[in-house]
Design an enzyme around this catalytic site. Structure first.
Site, PDB file in Angstrom:
ATOM      1  N   HIS A 143       0.854  -1.262  -0.053  1.00 28.59           N
ATOM      2  CA  HIS A 143      -0.107  -0.194   0.050  1.00 28.59           C
ATOM      3  C   HIS A 143       0.735   1.222   0.202  1.00 28.59           C
ATOM      4  CE1 HIS A 143      -3.909   1.934   0.679  1.00 28.59           C
ATOM      5  NE2 HIS A 143      -3.061   2.844   0.961  1.00 28.59           N
ATOM      6  N   HIS A 202       1.349   8.242   5.918  1.00 35.40           N
ATOM      7  CA  HIS A 202       1.109   8.785   4.671  1.00 35.40           C
ATOM      8  C   HIS A 202       2.359   9.866   4.510  1.00 35.40           C
ATOM      9  CE1 HIS A 202      -2.630   6.731   4.789  1.00 35.40           C
ATOM     10  NE2 HIS A 202      -2.799   6.895   3.341  1.00 35.40           N
TER      11      HIS A 202
END
Length: 226
Positions: free
Chosen positions: A11, A91
């Site tokens: 991811h 992130h």
């Protein structure tokens, strides 16, 4: 849907280019932050030490304090007597203009487990200094832990250092994502780097429950016409 055991194992949600050695830095949400050279060899890994095979275990960065002294951390990433923390389900691992690494530490699954209560979770803006020669990492700055669950953003989001203003610009895109009956909040912040004063805070509400925002992008109008 696509994120069960064995699926979506990496991811990747951001890629930063490091021109000084022609490499890339990846934020792999489910693994950590990883630097890879043009030769496709892993240069370093910013993550807890648990679970890496023998080859990759040698690439895991060792946390140190401001004096370069090694910190005592267990394999799940918990470190004793320090504010240092790894990132979890993070992130935007980006290089700043100072050569440091800024990351949006979402904070889900912190220390490779779930806390006793969901409300114990928190999100951070965090900055690291990485010494590639000695394979160490030092935490320079953080903000958000003190804001607790009401600032917790489990997915998406962004943080980026602003050199001209000496601030951290960030956006938590999924606050209250799992709170029943409440709109999801996208919280836009600008934090003074030196004082950690909140200079800007704007809430953007979703029109439906459980509907996250993705990211916010800072646009400088004066640059559009040059």
């Amino acid at each position: 849907l696509g994120v069960g055991p064995g699926r979506n194992w990496a991811h990747v949600n951001s890629i930063a280019y490091d021109g000084k050695d022609d490499s890339i830095i990846l934020s792999s949400r489910h693994q950590g932050v990883v630097k890879i050279g043009r030769d496709k060899e892993v240069k370093w890994i910013l993550a807890p030490s648990k679970g890496w095979n023998e080859k990759l275990a040698k690439k895991v960065l060792k946390p140190v304090d401001t004096n370069g002294k090694a910190l005592s951390c267990n394999e799940n990433g918990q470190c004793e007597n320090t504010d240092f923390d790894f990132t979890y389900t993070q992130h935007t691992a980006w290089l700043s203009s100072k050569g440091t690494l800024t990351v949006l530490d979402n904070g889900d699954g912190r220390y490779l487990e779930q806390p006793a209560l969901p409300t114990m979770k928190y999100t951070r803006y965090v900055e690291y200094k990485i010494d590639e020669k000695n394979m160490t990492v030092q935490q320079l700055w953080e903000y958000g832990k003190e804001r607790g669950y009401d600032w917790y953003s489990p997915i998406t989001s962004v943080v980026e250092y602003q050199k001209d203003r000496d601030t951290m610009f960030g956006f938590g895109g999924s606050i209250h994502l799992f709170v029943v009956g409440q709109p999801t909040v996208g919280k836009l912040n600008e934090i003074d780097y030196k004082t950690k004063e909140v200079k800007v805070e704007i809430d953007i509400l979703s029109d439906k429950a459980n509907q996250p925002h993705y990211r916010a992008v800072l646009i400088r109008p004066q640059n559009l016409f040059k």
